[in-house]
Structures are given as structure tokens and as C-alpha cells.
Design a protein around this motif. Structure first.
Motif, PDB file in Angstrom:
ATOM      1  N   ARG A 155      33.638 -40.974   8.980  1.00  0.00           N
ATOM      2  CA  ARG A 155      32.787 -40.416   7.914  1.00  0.00           C
ATOM      3  C   ARG A 155      32.526 -41.449   6.818  1.00  0.00           C
ATOM      4  NH1 ARG A 155      32.391 -35.159   7.880  1.00  0.00           N
ATOM      5  NH2 ARG A 155      30.320 -35.719   7.286  1.00  0.00           N
ATOM      6  N   PRO A 201      28.465 -28.141   2.027  1.00  0.00           N
ATOM      7  CA  PRO A 201      29.199 -28.164   3.299  1.00  0.00           C
ATOM      8  C   PRO A 201      28.779 -29.310   4.222  1.00  0.00           C
ATOM      9  CG  PRO A 201      28.475 -25.943   2.788  1.00  0.00           C
ATOM     10  CD  PRO A 201      27.842 -26.833   1.778  1.00  0.00           C
ATOM     11  N   SER A 202      27.593 -29.881   3.986  1.00  0.00           N
ATOM     12  CA  SER A 202      27.166 -30.978   4.856  1.00  0.00           C
ATOM     13  C   SER A 202      28.106 -32.164   4.754  1.00  0.00           C
ATOM     14  CB  SER A 202      25.759 -31.409   4.476  1.00  0.00           C
ATOM     15  OG  SER A 202      25.765 -31.950   3.181  1.00  0.00           O
ATOM     16  N   TRP A 250      31.405 -31.988   4.114  1.00  0.00           N
ATOM     17  CA  TRP A 250      32.800 -31.653   4.329  1.00  0.00           C
ATOM     18  C   TRP A 250      33.416 -32.595   5.355  1.00  0.00           C
ATOM     19  CZ3 TRP A 250      33.103 -25.549   4.609  1.00  0.00           C
ATOM     20  CH2 TRP A 250      32.747 -25.042   3.350  1.00  0.00           C
ATOM     21  N   THR A 255      27.121 -37.691  11.490  1.00  0.00           N
ATOM     22  CA  THR A 255      27.192 -37.847  10.035  1.00  0.00           C
ATOM     23  C   THR A 255      27.464 -36.520   9.338  1.00  0.00           C
ATOM     24  OG1 THR A 255      24.809 -37.632   9.971  1.00  0.00           O
ATOM     25  CG2 THR A 255      25.702 -39.853   9.935  1.00  0.00           C
ATOM     26  N   GLN A 256      27.308 -35.432  10.067  1.00  0.00           N
ATOM     27  CA  GLN A 256      27.601 -34.136   9.466  1.00  0.00           C
ATOM     28  C   GLN A 256      28.394 -33.327  10.482  1.00  0.00           C
ATOM     29  OE1 GLN A 256      24.191 -31.952   7.976  1.00  0.00           O
ATOM     30  NE2 GLN A 256      25.373 -30.091   7.714  1.00  0.00           N
ATOM     31  N   VAL A 257      29.567 -32.893  10.121  1.00  0.00           N
ATOM     32  CA  VAL A 257      30.381 -32.173  11.102  1.00  0.00           C
ATOM     33  C   VAL A 257      30.500 -30.689  10.804  1.00  0.00           C
ATOM     34  CG1 VAL A 257      31.706 -34.167  11.862  1.00  0.00           C
ATOM     35  CG2 VAL A 257      32.525 -32.823   9.948  1.00  0.00           C
ATOM     36  N   HIS A 258      30.141 -30.277   9.611  1.00  0.00           N
ATOM     37  CA  HIS A 258      30.187 -28.844   9.320  1.00  0.00           C
ATOM     38  C   HIS A 258      28.757 -28.332   9.304  1.00  0.00           C
ATOM     39  CE1 HIS A 258      32.523 -25.381   7.984  1.00  0.00           C
ATOM     40  NE2 HIS A 258      31.403 -25.025   7.399  1.00  0.00           N
ATOM     41  N   ASN A 292      37.345 -41.379   3.218  1.00  0.00           N
ATOM     42  CA  ASN A 292      35.962 -41.377   3.685  1.00  0.00           C
ATOM     43  C   ASN A 292      35.034 -41.041   2.528  1.00  0.00           C
ATOM     44  OD1 ASN A 292      36.023 -38.487   3.510  1.00  0.00           O
ATOM     45  ND2 ASN A 292      37.144 -38.512   5.440  1.00  0.00           N
ATOM     46  N   LYS A 293      33.749 -40.834   2.847  1.00  0.00           N
ATOM     47  CA  LYS A 293      32.758 -40.649   1.779  1.00  0.00           C
ATOM     48  C   LYS A 293      33.038 -39.401   0.951  1.00  0.00           C
ATOM     49  CE  LYS A 293      29.731 -37.983   4.756  1.00  0.00           C
ATOM     50  NZ  LYS A 293      28.403 -37.696   5.254  1.00  0.00           N
ATOM     51  N   ASP A 341      20.544 -33.034   5.112  1.00  0.00           N
ATOM     52  CA  ASP A 341      21.554 -32.019   5.408  1.00  0.00           C
ATOM     53  C   ASP A 341      20.917 -30.960   6.299  1.00  0.00           C
ATOM     54  OD1 ASP A 341      23.246 -33.350   3.805  1.00  0.00           O
ATOM     55  OD2 ASP A 341      23.138 -31.963   2.111  1.00  0.00           O
TER      56      ASP A 341
END
Lengths: 381, 477
Positions: free
Chosen positions: A177, B426-427, B429, A95-98, B96-97, A186
Motif C-alpha cells: 500500500r 474506506p478507499s 483503508w 491500490t484499493q482493498v476495501h 504504508n500510505k 476511489d
């Protein structure tokens, strides 16, 4: 697997590796996890089930064969396991890639010395509004999340999902996403040569008073309530997604497909107090408006004002660390109002002047400092 | 007394001499060295009528059918993609979101921009008395109408529930006090575009009426006769008709002129009034307007080069016309290039870390390739038009104009996607990857554009005959 261990083993994220030890062998993809010890590999248990129905059967690999029963207890660590890379790659659904905060001051942290000195962050500047502020005649709901207390366990995310009938969209959609969670945690890694600092922050709709989503909706499908809630009117939404684009917190979720289905049995799991959303509409955290209304009805029936702490949001209820406080900001004696006036309270992206209903209490990090000559944290420094 | 008579004699002699001089000039016209003829000087009024009307009266050529077949296939691809979108949902797109707009809105802004050249040519150049516009204004206006139609599809299709699109119109309803949000730029868009389409349609149609009457008078079969009789609104070519026509045309030109500036300004507000870094920018309105005219002129040129070749209109749409259009492309392209540089400067000058990040991310992030396509096609390529050779050699003009169109599509893509995909937290991105449906809709919009333009070529006089006749003697007066 830590980044160092992965580079030593010559594997990349998503690459399937074969873990084997004395006749036991499983194949699973690699997830690179900063902060993990370089000398060990962690495998999640509970996957690779065979008789768990259509949702869970055949998902992942079963790591139980590596567990040994020694001296009357289970040993969950196995030594001398070999790692063999294969040529197969899997795209992990994350769910979070960065993973880096890019040095942005999103999560406030203070050293112990700063905390004791009481000077934490700059007082916010008085910002000017062109528009008249909203009028909140009775209540103004607000939430404070204490980053010091939060352990990042994700219980809030799951309870929110259960409470609000949030669709489970599956791996493929998560890879695109498009997860639908209204709440998320986060997580950012700060990688330095001497180790990794992990920071995390629960994030949900901040219920801004100057909401950037509200002004851009052409059909008034997202409007401000007289109790400070930013309300999404599903029936009115035509799905331009402008609100989601303009949300700096990216907490709005769009129904990309028709997720509700007419399965009479599965639908028994839904919360009857919350509607399901059709295809093509936007949705997001409501501060559990159904619970707020229930609380108000109870209080009205008993002919008394609402007590502080009587209304609990689903995330707050399930937080094991009591990191989430919810209540009425109009009441100066409510615990949420009091927390708002503590030194650690800060507003995320305050420069945008969104006037959120959700604020955070910054984290005090004690890296083995001493205060007043007393050694803290068992450190020799 | 004798002296007086002698004087009268002299005057008479002088008159006779002048008359013979005039006769000599009109018999063998000399061209003023200050004026180049606007169109092939050997044409007479009847040639114009025969040339242009003949195009409609002859059966369609083989070339036309081939082009129509190709365009129509692209349109079919678009229709399939549109059905897919409406049946299954916006999930069939690559959004996407984090990236809530991408190809859909890029196509929308691109097509709206294309439309601007038509209005610029027909309204602004008219008010400034630029007579060379007469050869190209009809097709440019048709292009405007078609481009606005192509554009209009996307805001509707990109909605989650497109069947409820009419909810963005303020209309009296039975849903209590339910009204639209006048603060939303999407609502302003609705007004801007519907106004633009209406004015463009009326303006184009009004200009067509005298030519439709010509087509009516020349029609030999019944169906054509009825078609053009209805459309020409009883035009009889009397002085009074012409006088009213000229008045209304001037008024409409004056009405359409502010639209050239307002429509794309309002479209740019979709971005400029938001708080997304990379969108929130006061330079957007002028920058978008210049970009719109820029891309529009490139598109008119791209369309007219094959049209003049296939339909043998070289005598009407001369190299001089192409040269002029290239000059406007150069001017507006330079404004666009300057805007890019200003944006870069202001981004850093602001000291706002989010703005600086957006610029660095555009230039070096995952979509850097798109940014550099945009920059080279829009800021560098049009600079070649400073050289006469690039403005007069047809293959060079055509290839540069196509590159400009590519660049302007990417400009909108860069603005929309690179700003959204990495914003404040950034979470969230993410990367946008287009799906087949996205590509199908883009291709389909080109299919619709070319199909409709080809149909226009068969149904209506491609060059404004009545206006071209007015400039036949431009160099001989």
C-alpha cells in the motif's frame, strides 16, 4: 470474475486458474469483480509480452491465442473455455482493498426526481472558525469535479503521474500500500441482491484552507500560499508523516525509499518543470503549481490578466469527459466559481470544516424513473 | 518549707523513674503497633553503607554477566535494525500510505510512560512524605532516565530524514526567517521531553551526590577514586552542605511534580489535537497520565523483583514496598479501566458515526486481538491486586506486572494503529504488518533499557544510602 462465478468455480481471489480451450491454455490469477456477469470471465489483453524490455517482458499471461479471426473480423470472445483451479496463489497488487463505502455519504447521488425538484442536500451549516481566515489578495485556485461527467477512466491519474514525475514503485510496494499516485479514483461497490451499483470519485489533495496537515507539521514544511494552495516544501520536510496521518482524504504520499535514480536516459522522460523528491519527504498534489506559474508568467508578459480556463491542470487537460474544472475562485465569473454555486456542488466531509479548494458536483442517477409523465431511459416503468 | 522540699523530692523521684523507663525502652526497643518498620530493623547505618557500597566494590557476579550478555545481544539487534532504517529508509518498516505511525510511535509513548513512575516516586511521594520511597527511588529514577533515552530514539528514527532532526528545535539559523511551527504538537513534544529529561537527570544526580561521596571515600583504587571524586562535586558532609542539599532537593521535587502530569499530557496531544477518529478525544491527557504511572510502576516492580533477589536486597526492598507499589498500580490501573469505559460510552454518546465505527472496529476489526489483550491486561488483571495474596507473593506480583507492561504496550499500539488504519475514506483503508526491522527496533529498545540499567547497577549505589539511613529508626521513634 464475478463473486457468484468465483464461488461456483470454487476459486478465491488471487488463486491462479488455468483457462484452456482447444489446445490453448494460460494460467492467470483470479480477480473478483462485482458487477461482472456471472456467465463470463474477462481477461485483460496486452500482457505476457516477450520483447518489451525490462519493465514489461514476462509480466502476466498472453490472452491473444483465444482471439479468433472470423468472417474478416477479430472475435474477442471465446466460448467453451474451461476454468481449472490450481493450488497456486498470488497476492494481487491493488491500490484499493476495501470496496465498500460502509454506507458513508462520500459520493452524493440524487434521483432524477430530486434533481428536478431542486432539493438536493441540506444547506451546509454556518461553521465558526477560531482562527482568522486566510487572505487571498490575487487568486484563490479551486477545482470542481463533476461526478456526473466522470467515467472513471483513470486518464487523470496517468497524466498526473507523467506531469509530476511521480515514481513508479512496482508491484511489491503497491502490495504494501505504498503507491505514489497523487491522484486516484476511489471506487465503491454497493452490492444488493438485484445487482451491483458502482460509484467512483476522483480524489486528490483538496487544498484545504483549514488544512489539518499544516497545523501539525513541526517544521512548517507544509504551508498555505497566498493563492489558496497547500504547499509542500520538500527541502524543509523531515518526514514525520504526521501530516499524512492527519489528512482525512489520505492523499499524501511519502518517499519510503530513494526513488529518483541517476539514469541519464530514463531521466529524459521526466518533466523538467517539476523537481524529483528525495527519500524521506512527503509529497502530494500541487494543483500543478508549475502550470499555474507558467500561466501567470505568460499573462504578465503580455500585460493582461489571466483568462479563465487558460491554466489547465494535467488531470483536467486529459479528462475526456471534461469532468474537472479548474480556475480562480476570486473571479466570480470563472467557470469554477459558477459551478461552485450550482445546486449539485457539495464538500466532502464538510463536517470537518476544512474549507477545501476541491469540491464535487453530485451525481444524478436515473434508475428508469419518469419525470412529468415522460418515460426516460427507455424504461417501461 | 518542708512541703516544698518534699515536692522537689517527688519531682526528682519522678525524673529518675522516667529516666529508667527511657533507658529500658532504648535498651530493648518496643515497636509502635501503628508502624511497621520500613526496612529490615536489624540494620545499622554502617550495615547500610557496607551492603550497598559493597555491591559496587565486588566484581560483577556471574548472574550479572549473563543478564548483561542477553541484554546486549538484544541491543545489537536494535542497532542493526536502526542502521537498516537509516541506510535504506522508512520503507524498511511496515508502514504504508494510510498507517504513517505504528511501532515507532508506540514504542516512544510506551517508554515515555515507563519513565513516569520514577518521577512519581521521587517527586510526588517525596512531597507527600512517603518515607517508604527511599528504598526504591534511586533505581526508579535511573529507570526514568533510561526509559526517556529509549523513548527519545524513536521520534528521531521514525523521521524520513533523521539526520535533520534538529530542525524541530527553534534555533537561530541562516535560512532566512525559517522557524518552527508552534502549533504542532510534535514541537510541544520536543520541549516536554527535553525538559523532562533534564529535570530527571539533575534530580537523580543531585540525590546521588552524598552517596557518590561515600563511594569516593571508600574507593581503594585510583580509577574509582577519580571517577567518584569528580562526580561527588567536593561533597564534604558538613551541616551547611546537607542543609543546602535538602533545600535544592525540595525545590527540584516541586519542579518535577508538574512534569509528571504535563509530559504525558503533551504526548497525548499528538493524538488528541488531531482529527483522526479515535485520536481526537479530550479524555486523553488524564488517561495517558494515569496509564503512564500505571505502566511505570509495573515496570519498576518488574525490575526490582529480580534486582532484590540477585543483589540480596530483600532487607531493603521488602514485601511491604512491593505491596505499596501494587496498590498504586491498582489505583492507576482502575483509572485506566475507567477511562476505557468512558471512552466507549462517549464514543456512542457522541452519535458521531466515525467515532462509533472506531470503537466497533477496535473491538471486532482486524486488530481486535490487540484490543482485547489491552483490555484484559490493563483493566482486569490489575484488579487482582485487591487481594492481599497477589500483592505479597513475589511470583504473582512479577507475572501480573509483566502482563500490565504487555497490556500498556498494546494500548498505545491499539490507539495508534486501529485509529489510523480505517479512517474517513474506506478507499484508503489498509492493514499494518510489522517487518523484522520494526520488531528489531522494539526488541533493541528493551536491550538498551536493560543494558543501561545493568550498567547503572554496577556504577552507582542502587539504593539511596543517605535517605535509607534516615528511615532506619522509622518504627522505633
Amino acid at each position: 470474475m464475478s463473486p457468484n462465478a468465483a464461488s461456483k468455480a470454487g476459486v478465491a481471489e488471487g488463486q491462479v486458474v488455468r483457462l484452456s480451450k482447444a489446445g490453448v491454455s494460460i494460467e492467470i490469477p483470479v480477480l473478483i469483480q462485482p458487477g461482472q456477469s456471472d456467465d463470463c470471465v474477462a481477461v485483460a489483453l496486452g500482457y505476457g509480452r516477450t520483447k518489451a524490455g525490462r519493465v514489461a517482458s514476462g509480466v502476466g499471461a498472453n490472452a491473444y491465442p483465444f482471439v479468433e479471426f472470423v468472417d474478416g473480423t477479430f472475435r474477442y470472445e471465446a466460448e467453451d473455455v474451461s476454468i481449472e483451479p490450481t493450488s497456486t496463489f498470488v497476492e494481487l497488487a491493488k491500490t484499493q482493498v476495501h470496496q465498500s463505502a460502509e454506507g458513508r455519504p462520500l459520493i452524493m447521488e440524487y434521483s432524477l426526481a430530486e434533481f428536478v425538484s431542486g432539493h438536493l442536500h441540506e444547506e451546509s451549516e454556518k461553521q465558526v472558525d477560531l482562527w482568522k481566515p486566510h487572505d487571498f489578495p490575487e487568486h484563490k485556485w479551486g477545482m470542481v469535479v463533476d461526478l456526473n461527467a466522470c467515467v472513471g477512466c483513470n486518464a487523470c491519474v496517468l497524466s498526473c503521474q507523467a506531469e509530476n514525475n511521480i515514481p513508479v514503485v512496482g508491484k511489491d510496494e503497491v502490495r504494501r500500500r505504498r503507491e505514489m499516485h497523487w491522484m486516484r479514483i476511489d471506487r465503491y461497490y454497493d452490492e444488493k441482491p438485484d445487482g451491483v451499483t458502482t460509484r467512483f470519485q476522483p480524489m486528490t489533495c483538496a487544498q484545504c484552507d483549514n488544512a489539518s496537515c499544516e497545523t501539525v507539521c513541526p517544521v512548517l514544511a507544509t504551508v498555505h500560499s497566498s493563492e489558496g494552495l497547500n504547499m509542500q516544501v520538500y527541502n524543509r520536510c523531515v518526514g514525520t508523516r504526521y501530516c499524512a496521518n492527519n489528512c482525512p482524504f489520505k492523499v499524501r504520499r511519502f518517499n519510503w525509499f530513494l526513488y529518483p535514480h541517476e539514469d541519464a536516459v530514463a531521466n529524459l522522460a521526466l518533466n523538467p518543470d517539476v523537481t524529483v523528491r528525495t527519500r524521506g519527504v512527503m509529497e502530494k498534489c500541487t494543483f500543478c503549481v508549475q502550470r499555474i506559474e507558467e500561466g501567470k508568467i505568460h499573462a504578465r508578459n503580455e500585460g493582461r490578466p489571466i483568462k479563465d480556463g487558460e491554466i489547465k491542470t494535467a488531470c483536467q487537460q486529459s479528462c475526456p469527459a471534461n469532468a474537472i474544472t479548474f480556475g480562480d475562485l476570486k473571479d466570480p465569473e470563472s467557470s469554477v466559481s459558477k459551478l461552485r454555486h450550482t445546486k449539485r456542488n457539495y464538500v466532502l466531509l464538510e463536517e470537518l470544516n476544512l474549507r477545501q479548494g476541491l469540491t464535487y458536483l453530485g451525481k444524478v442517477r436515473n434508475d428508469g424513473e419518469t419525470v412529468g409523465g415522460e418515460p426516460k431511459n427507455g424504461s417501461s416503468l | 518549707m518542708a512541703a516544698v522540699f518534699r515536692d522537689i523530692e517527688t519531682v526528682r523521684e519522678e525524673e529518675i523513674r522516667l529516666q529508667s523507663e527511657i533507658d529500658r525502652i532504648t535498651a530493648h526497643p518496643v515497636y509502635s503497633p501503628l508502624r511497621e518498620p520500613l526496612i529490615d530493623e536489624s540494620k545499622a547505618c554502617s550495615d547500610v553503607t557496607n551492603d550497598i557500597s559493597g555491591l559496587l566494590e565486588r566484581p560483577a557476579s556471574k548472574g550479572w554477566w549473563i543478564l548483561f550478555g542477553l541484554s546486549f545481544s538484544l541491543l545489537i539487534a536494535g542497532i542493526v535494525a536502526a542502521i537498516n532504517t537509516v541506510y535504506f529508509g522508512i520503507g524498511t518498516w511496515g508502514l504504508n500510505k494510510t498507517v504513517g505511525w505504528a511501532f515507532g510511535i508506540t514504542n516512544f509513548v510506551f517508554w515515555i510512560g515507563i519513565g513516569h513512575a520514577g518521577t512519581f516516586i521521587s517527586a510526588i511521594l517525596y512531597l507527600f512524605g512517603q518515607k517508604w520511597r527511599t528504598s526504591i527511588n534511586r533505581s526508579a529514577e535511573a529507570m526514568t532516565l533510561i526509559a526517556v533515552m529509549c523513548a527519545g530514539i524513536f521520534p528521531i528514527l521514525h523521521m524520513g530524514r533523521p539526520w535533520l532532526f534538529y530542525w524541530i528545535m527553534p534555533y537561530p539559523n541562516t535560512r532566512g526567517s525559517l522557524w518552527v511551527n508552534f502549533r504542532s504538537p510534535l514541537l510541544w513534544d520536543f520541549f516536554a521531553i527535553s525538559t523532562y529529561f533534564t529535570i530527571s537527570l539533575v534530580f537523580w544526580y543531585l540525590g546521588l551526590v552524598p552517596d557518590l561521596a561515600t563511594a569516593r571515600d571508600r574507593a581503594t583504587n585510583k580509577a574509582r577514586k577519580i571517577f567518584y571524586t569528580v562526580l561527588s562535586l567536593g561533597w564534604n558532609g558538613s551541616n551547611r552542605t546537607w542543609s543546602r542539599y535538602e533545600t535544592v532537593y525540595g525545590v527540584l521535587a516541586a519542579l518535577a511534580t508538574p512534569l509528571v502530569l504535563s509530559v504525558h499530557s503533551i504526548v497525548s496531544f499528538d493524538f488528541a489535537t488531531s482529527l483522526v477518529p479515535g485520536w481526537h478525544s479530550t479524555i486523553f491527557p488524564p488517561y495517558f497520565v494515569a496509564g503512564a504511572v500505571f505502566s511505570g510502576f509495573a515496570m519498576v516492580t518488574t525490575l526490582l523483583i529480580p534486582v532484590r533477589k540477585v543483589m540480596h536486597l530483600e532487607g531493603y526492598i521488602t514485601v511491604q514496598h512491593l505491596d505499596n507499589m501494587c496498590k498504586i498500580t491498582l489505583l492507576t490501573g482502575s483509572i485506566v479501566g475507567l477511562s476505557y469505559l468512558t471512552e466507549l460510552f462517549i464514543g456512542f454518546y457522541s452519535g458521531n458515526p466515525n467515532e462509533i465505527f472506531v470503537i466497533l472496529n477496535r473491538m471486532g476489526g482486524p486488530y481486535a486481538w490487540a484490543y482485547w489483550i489491552m483490555f484484559s491486561c490493563n483493566a482486569f488483571i490489575p484488579q487482582l491486586f485487591w487481594f492481599k495474596a497477589f500483592r505479597t507473593r513475589i511470583p504473582l506480583i512479577l507475572s501480573l506486572c509483566i502482563l500490565v507492561n504487555v497490556g500498556m504496550w498494546f494500548e498505545r499500539f491499539v490507539i495508534i494503529v486501529t485509529s489510523l488504519h480505517r479512517d474517513y475514506l474506506p478507499s484508503s483503508w489498509a492493514i499494518f504488518i510489522p517487518t523484522l526491522t520494526d520488531v528489531g527496533l522494539l526488541v533493541g529498545s528493551f536491550g538498551l533499557f536493560f543494558t543501561a540499567f545493568l550498567i547503572f547497577l554496577r556504577l552507582f549505589p542502587v539504593i539511596s544510602m543517605n535517605e535509607v539511613k534516615g528511615v532506619l529508626h522509622y518504627a522505633r521513634d
